[in-house]
Design a protein around this motif. Sequence first.
Motif, PDB file in Angstrom:
ATOM      1  N   THR A  12       1.019 -10.598  -0.754  1.00 23.49           N
ATOM      2  CA  THR A  12       2.250  -9.812  -0.967  1.00 23.49           C
ATOM      3  C   THR A  12       3.369 -10.703  -1.497  1.00 23.49           C
ATOM      4  N   ILE A  13       3.523 -11.894  -0.913  1.00 20.07           N
ATOM      5  CA  ILE A  13       4.566 -12.828  -1.370  1.00 20.07           C
ATOM      6  C   ILE A  13       4.284 -13.273  -2.810  1.00 20.07           C
ATOM      7  N   LEU A  14       3.029 -13.617  -3.101  1.00 17.03           N
ATOM      8  CA  LEU A  14       2.658 -14.067  -4.450  1.00 17.03           C
ATOM      9  C   LEU A  14       2.868 -12.952  -5.473  1.00 17.03           C
ATOM     10  N   SER A  15       2.590 -11.728  -5.046  1.00 19.02           N
ATOM     11  CA  SER A  15       2.799 -10.566  -5.912  1.00 19.02           C
ATOM     12  C   SER A  15       4.282 -10.417  -6.247  1.00 19.02           C
ATOM     13  N   GLU A  16       5.137 -10.569  -5.221  1.00 19.53           N
ATOM     14  CA  GLU A  16       6.598 -10.487  -5.433  1.00 19.53           C
ATOM     15  C   GLU A  16       7.060 -11.573  -6.403  1.00 19.53           C
ATOM     16  N   ALA A  17       6.386 -12.710  -6.369  1.00 23.47           N
ATOM     17  CA  ALA A  17       6.764 -13.843  -7.228  1.00 23.47           C
ATOM     18  C   ALA A  17       6.091 -13.777  -8.606  1.00 23.47           C
ATOM     19  N   ASP A  18       5.433 -12.646  -8.896  1.00 26.76           N
ATOM     20  CA  ASP A  18       4.733 -12.442 -10.185  1.00 26.76           C
ATOM     21  C   ASP A  18       3.549 -13.379 -10.385  1.00 26.76           C
ATOM     22  N   GLU A  19       3.052 -13.935  -9.290  1.00 26.46           N
ATOM     23  CA  GLU A  19       1.822 -14.746  -9.355  1.00 26.46           C
ATOM     24  C   GLU A  19       0.649 -13.780  -9.124  1.00 26.46           C
ATOM     25  N   LEU A  20       0.413 -12.910 -10.100  1.00 25.24           N
ATOM     26  CA  LEU A  20      -0.451 -11.751  -9.864  1.00 25.24           C
ATOM     27  C   LEU A  20      -1.918 -12.134  -9.693  1.00 25.24           C
ATOM     28  N   GLU A  21      -2.379 -13.093 -10.475  1.00 27.75           N
ATOM     29  CA  GLU A  21      -3.796 -13.502 -10.353  1.00 27.75           C
ATOM     30  C   GLU A  21      -4.066 -14.116  -8.994  1.00 27.75           C
ATOM     31  N   LYS A  22      -3.130 -14.956  -8.539  1.00 30.74           N
ATOM     32  CA  LYS A  22      -3.282 -15.567  -7.206  1.00 30.74           C
ATOM     33  C   LYS A  22      -3.229 -14.490  -6.126  1.00 30.74           C
ATOM     34  N   ALA A  23      -2.276 -13.554  -6.287  1.00 34.69           N
ATOM     35  CA  ALA A  23      -2.134 -12.466  -5.309  1.00 34.69           C
ATOM     36  C   ALA A  23      -3.434 -11.669  -5.220  1.00 34.69           C
ATOM     37  N   GLU A  24      -4.005 -11.356  -6.364  1.00 37.61           N
ATOM     38  CA  GLU A  24      -5.246 -10.575  -6.405  1.00 37.61           C
ATOM     39  C   GLU A  24      -6.355 -11.284  -5.618  1.00 37.61           C
ATOM     40  N   LYS A  25      -6.444 -12.604  -5.787  1.00 34.32           N
ATOM     41  CA  LYS A  25      -7.491 -13.364  -5.082  1.00 34.32           C
ATOM     42  C   LYS A  25      -7.296 -13.309  -3.570  1.00 34.32           C
ATOM     43  N   PHE A  26      -6.039 -13.365  -3.123  1.00 31.03           N
ATOM     44  CA  PHE A  26      -5.768 -13.307  -1.683  1.00 31.03           C
ATOM     45  C   PHE A  26      -6.117 -11.932  -1.116  1.00 31.03           C
ATOM     46  N   PHE A  27      -5.776 -10.869  -1.849  1.00 30.71           N
ATOM     47  CA  PHE A  27      -6.117  -9.518  -1.370  1.00 30.71           C
ATOM     48  C   PHE A  27      -7.638  -9.332  -1.333  1.00 30.71           C
ATOM     49  N   GLN A  28      -8.310  -9.835  -2.364  1.00 28.66           N
ATOM     50  CA  GLN A  28      -9.779  -9.733  -2.396  1.00 28.66           C
ATOM     51  C   GLN A  28     -10.396 -10.510  -1.238  1.00 28.66           C
ATOM     52  N   LYS A  29      -9.799 -11.670  -0.940  1.00 33.10           N
ATOM     53  CA  LYS A  29     -10.295 -12.490   0.178  1.00 33.10           C
ATOM     54  C   LYS A  29     -10.107 -11.749   1.505  1.00 33.10           C
ATOM     55  N   ALA A  30      -8.971 -11.040   1.636  1.00 34.84           N
ATOM     56  CA  ALA A  30      -8.719 -10.270   2.858  1.00 34.84           C
ATOM     57  C   ALA A  30      -9.806  -9.222   3.066  1.00 34.84           C
TER      58      ALA A  30
END
Length: 222
Positions: free
Chosen positions: A42-60
């Motif tokens: 969620t934090i990475l998504s807010e920071a426009d780090e979308l690829e990183k955010a996607e990986k964290f959500f997928q990991k969850a």
Amino acid sequence: MHSENEIVKLIENKKFDQALKFLFENIEENPNEATNYINAGTILSEADELEKAEKFFQKAITVNEEHGGAYYSLANLYYNQQRFDEAIKLYQFAIQKGLNDSDTNFMLGMCFNELGAHTEALPYVMRANELNSDDVEIGFQYGLTLCQLEMFEEAISQLENVLEKDPNHVDALYNLGLAKYMKNEDPEEALIYFRKAVNIQPDHLLSGHAINMFEQLQEEED
């Protein structure tokens, strides 16, 4: 371990770097807790780090396939990227995993609306409105979906409900004017709503355009 309350407070105070540091420490200490990955995403998504955010959500999701919030968070990311088909599947998974709340139903309905599939959207925006009848935006989108499906009587009732809660909702006024005209074919009645919208927001282009069009219609009828 840093508590979730501690991390949420950091996020609320926009101390994202510190929150991420704590989350990464939590992940190292307990790699099987999905919430830490979701919060980091969620934090990475807010920071426009979308690829990183996607990986964290997928990991969850990998860590806990039963966590509805993980599917919901990834679905939101895809929705914002206009990847509506992928988002639909994930919102549906979130509901299956127990996250059958107003927000999830609403977002699922919005995906279908974005794809022009208003019939498919209707049960979800209706359910979202049932679960949270005080939310003006949900109520408006429900009314708009009814308009799209030419269910004008139901749309009028729903848009009037929205305007009871927020009399200055210009988009609701505009659509109510249109719905009333489609039902009654009375341009004078429709103009009342378009003019109200323009009085509240003079640059409301749709209402301004509708006023010109309906005034011409009246002249032709006279």
